[in-house]
Design an enzyme around this catalytic site. Sequence first.
Site, mmCIF file in Angstrom:
data_model
loop_
_atom_site.group_PDB
_atom_site.id
_atom_site.type_symbol
_atom_site.label_atom_id
_atom_site.label_comp_id
_atom_site.label_asym_id
_atom_site.label_seq_id
_atom_site.Cartn_x
_atom_site.Cartn_y
_atom_site.Cartn_z
ATOM 1 N N CYS A 281 -7.467 0.043 0.956
ATOM 2 C CA CYS A 281 -8.671 0.750 0.507
ATOM 3 C C CYS A 281 -8.568 0.900 -1.008
ATOM 4 C CB CYS A 281 -8.838 2.078 1.239
ATOM 5 S SG CYS A 281 -7.482 3.255 1.041
ATOM 6 N N TRP A 282 -9.095 1.980 -1.550
ATOM 7 C CA TRP A 282 -9.097 2.126 -3.008
ATOM 8 C C TRP A 282 -7.694 2.346 -3.557
ATOM 9 C CZ3 TRP A 282 -11.479 0.976 -7.217
ATOM 10 C CH2 TRP A 282 -11.231 1.675 -8.395
#
Length: 361
Positions: A97-98
């Site tokens: 993810c981020w």
Amino acid sequence: MKPLQVLATADPAALAAYDQIIDVRSPGEFAQDHLPGAINLPVLDDAQRAEVGTIYVQESRLRANRIGAAHVARNIARHLETSLADKPEGFQPLVYCWRGGQRSNAMATILQRVGWPTTVLNGGYRTYRRWVQARLYDVPCDLDLVLLDGDTGSAKTAILSDLARRGVQTIDLEGLARHRGSLFGAVPGRPQPGQKLFESQLVAALDALDPARPVVVEAESSKIGNRVVPPMLWEAMRRAPRIEVTAPLPERARYLVEAYGDIADQREALLAILQRLPVHPSQKRLAAWRDLIDQGALTALAEALMALHYDPAYARERRKSGREPLATLALDRLDPAALDRAAAAIAGIVATRPPSGRPGP
């Protein structure tokens, strides 16, 4: 259940070990940039992510977590029933993810529970982005570059494409930037990628090259539209020997109008571009160009623009370099047969020339 595996780096060799790279960020985040070959299976879509963030800030953390968890559960279930439904028992995904936090761990935990050996990228997309920046900004370019040079309208992009078909290594910077490299270079209906995505695609293109063989790249400025060529590559391009293609001005004008046919009938767009020339034209000259557009005399307009603006600008840049070209190909025509012959000649020159010097570390 075995614990999740954690990957610490995002270099191509490490990423190649996985059957699928899964980006669980929102579609908007994915569109801005993503790991090469990744698929987007968001655990929160753009609207859901905004909703949860707003609730977190304006109402309560507990309610945001509860609503977010419900969205995440439904989205992961849908991915299991669709995109992941046919994955075999030995399927080995990498999830990110981020920053390698809640979203990737939520997806990875479920995939691991299913029975697939699952790995999470430590630090998420940010780890990959740091690797890209180091690759493009901190390491000297070790490629044996040859610059394909020529005035505007000399069909350099078409020749570069023909060279690639002949097996010559090339870097198509205009293709990566989705821009044809001048004020008129925007491609209608194809917006440029963001700088991060442009750099990701550039790294992938560079890593696909054999550093032991020469690489032809079209002469460009340090910016292609709004995308910036990383300094390590730009400096290597400036040092590279160049092969120059020349053609008569009328023939270049004819070719340019044909190549830019997608904007030829967009009167207001053409006028707006003329207003943005670095050397602003006088009102008299602008009126004359407006008349040419209204008359459909675009070849005459192209000739005027090249003679007054583009050709002198290219000549100034060549004088600054102070170096003679490796070879010059003078073309009378820019039709397919002539371009094919030019590509064949350039391929021969590139294959037989001695390698150029490369910068040390």
